[in-house]
Design an enzyme around this catalytic site. Sequence first.
Site, mmCIF file in Angstrom:
data_model
loop_
_atom_site.group_PDB
_atom_site.id
_atom_site.type_symbol
_atom_site.label_atom_id
_atom_site.label_comp_id
_atom_site.label_asym_id
_atom_site.label_seq_id
_atom_site.Cartn_x
_atom_site.Cartn_y
_atom_site.Cartn_z
ATOM 1 N N ASN A 1 21.655 84.967 43.722
ATOM 2 C CA ASN A 1 20.647 85.087 42.670
ATOM 3 C C ASN A 1 21.329 85.788 41.510
ATOM 4 O O ASN A 1 21.468 87.013 41.499
ATOM 5 C CB ASN A 1 19.475 85.902 43.230
ATOM 6 C CG ASN A 1 18.361 86.107 42.227
ATOM 7 O OD1 ASN A 1 18.506 85.793 41.041
ATOM 8 N ND2 ASN A 1 17.260 86.652 42.703
ATOM 9 N N ARG B 1 19.335 80.670 43.268
ATOM 10 C CA ARG B 1 18.083 80.757 42.531
ATOM 11 C C ARG B 1 18.345 80.301 41.094
ATOM 12 O O ARG B 1 19.253 80.808 40.434
ATOM 13 C CB ARG B 1 17.600 82.192 42.515
ATOM 14 C CG ARG B 1 16.303 82.339 41.773
ATOM 15 C CD ARG B 1 15.868 83.765 41.726
ATOM 16 N NE ARG B 1 14.506 83.842 41.231
ATOM 17 C CZ ARG B 1 13.784 84.946 41.276
ATOM 18 N NH1 ARG B 1 14.290 86.041 41.801
ATOM 19 N NH2 ARG B 1 12.561 84.954 40.803
ATOM 20 N N HIS C 1 8.334 82.583 39.261
ATOM 21 C CA HIS C 1 8.184 83.294 40.543
ATOM 22 C C HIS C 1 7.839 82.333 41.680
ATOM 23 O O HIS C 1 7.258 82.725 42.694
ATOM 24 C CB HIS C 1 7.094 84.394 40.479
ATOM 25 C CG HIS C 1 7.529 85.638 39.766
ATOM 26 N ND1 HIS C 1 6.697 86.372 38.963
ATOM 27 C CD2 HIS C 1 8.713 86.287 39.741
ATOM 28 C CE1 HIS C 1 7.337 87.411 38.465
ATOM 29 N NE2 HIS C 1 8.578 87.382 38.927
ATOM 30 N N ARG D 1 8.671 93.457 29.589
ATOM 31 C CA ARG D 1 8.177 92.245 28.893
ATOM 32 C C ARG D 1 6.698 92.423 28.543
ATOM 33 O O ARG D 1 5.950 93.056 29.280
ATOM 34 C CB ARG D 1 8.354 91.017 29.791
ATOM 35 C CG ARG D 1 9.774 90.508 29.830
ATOM 36 C CD ARG D 1 9.942 89.394 30.833
ATOM 37 N NE ARG D 1 10.567 89.854 32.057
ATOM 38 C CZ ARG D 1 10.591 89.176 33.196
ATOM 39 N NH1 ARG D 1 10.033 87.983 33.276
ATOM 40 N NH2 ARG D 1 11.184 89.677 34.257
ATOM 41 N N GLU E 1 12.215 85.964 48.754
ATOM 42 C CA GLU E 1 12.722 84.801 48.023
ATOM 43 C C GLU E 1 14.043 84.313 48.618
ATOM 44 O O GLU E 1 14.323 83.110 48.645
ATOM 45 C CB GLU E 1 12.903 85.167 46.543
ATOM 46 C CG GLU E 1 11.566 85.376 45.839
ATOM 47 C CD GLU E 1 11.625 86.363 44.687
ATOM 48 O OE1 GLU E 1 12.145 87.486 44.887
ATOM 49 O OE2 GLU E 1 11.154 86.029 43.596
#
Length: 393
Positions: free
Chosen positions: A9, A87, A175, A235, A373
């Site tokens: 990732n 990813r 996500h 963010r 994940e």
Amino acid sequence: MTRAVLTLNAGSSSLKVALFPETGDQPLAVGLADRIGPDGVLKLKDATGAPLAASGDLTSHAGAIAAVIDSFRAQWPDLELLAIGHRVVHGGADNTRPVTVDDAVLTDLERLSPFAPLHQPHNLAGIRAAMAAFPGVPQVACFDTAFHRTNPKVSDSFALPRALYDDGVRRYGFHGLSYDYIAGELARRAPHLAEGRVIVAHLGNGASMCALQAGRSMASTMGFTALDGLPMGTRCGQVDPGVLLYLMDQKGMTAAEITDLLYRQSGLLGLSGLSNDMRTLEAAGTPEAAEAIDYFVFRCQREVGSLAAALGGIDALIFCGGIGENSRLIRARICERLGWMGIDIDPARNAANDAVISTDQARTTVMVIATNEELVIARAARAALGLARNVAE
Ligand code: AMP
């Protein structure tokens, strides 16, 4: 022979890795190369949590991948890498599942870089580095957007002129690997709920929510980019586009300055003036930290309401991500104003971080599920090899 799949990732200056055996859910090793560049650090540990010796050139992603593999080879001299799963933040409108990467696929994914300029180039650099280091090993790209391709058109479009939709200006949602894991885990733990209307709140440094109907994504809070929806560590989340016009026209800000503002200076950090980290804010006790938490909670409540409306009701709310999995305070505060939708959490269960934190009488089940994940990526890499015989016990 230690036959394994590697998951990578790659972020802008980080590389998260996990080494999974050919079958089974428990990784052989996990780790993180952080601050890739002159000050790079690499930390790896085995399944028992014991650190693995790790060193090498951490000035680039390619160097970090080589350092990771050197460390794994020292630990497992007979290591055979079967596949590498990556990813990748953006799969565009057409990728609905993981794909095995070749040069043509890579070129296609490069075309999506303008849609995710802060993430996609790093993800693809990681794939390129892995292809060069392991030419014969299949590389599998797993997309954060793919899970949401089941969204109906009302959920994935903006009220902009139609031609822009065809140009790719759509709500992609992100996500997706996390939601994929949670949907599968819910089906395993509570199949009757998995068949119903479920809202998953992935609350971490990045934060979003997803509305699931029978395990399929119907809507989510992130949109064209991973900026929309909930406020995050740095963010902004939802913001009136008129603000951006004002910043450009009246404040003379450039695109690069606005990008920095929206991605790196906003959210919890911007509101608190203190930190992007929820733990720090919970401990701070300043009025600004309290305001940042209030805003986060308020926006979460609004989005649960909005997604429940999109689903026509709610049967379960699931928390995951660093905040969702750990912060009793935030979970309790989000739920305390959602009684009208049958949400009622048991303070003792919430404090104990139980798997189910709602009361027995509550109409809506509230759960905490640790997301994974990496396992979703590893399973995809195995599946690409026809090794999909891993079934969670
Ligand atoms: P993630 O990006 O999923 O790793 O989540 C990171 C966020 O989770 C940060 O804001 C952390 O402060 C927050 N977090 C992790 N543990 C806790 C905790 N025990 N209480 C509150 N927030 C936490």
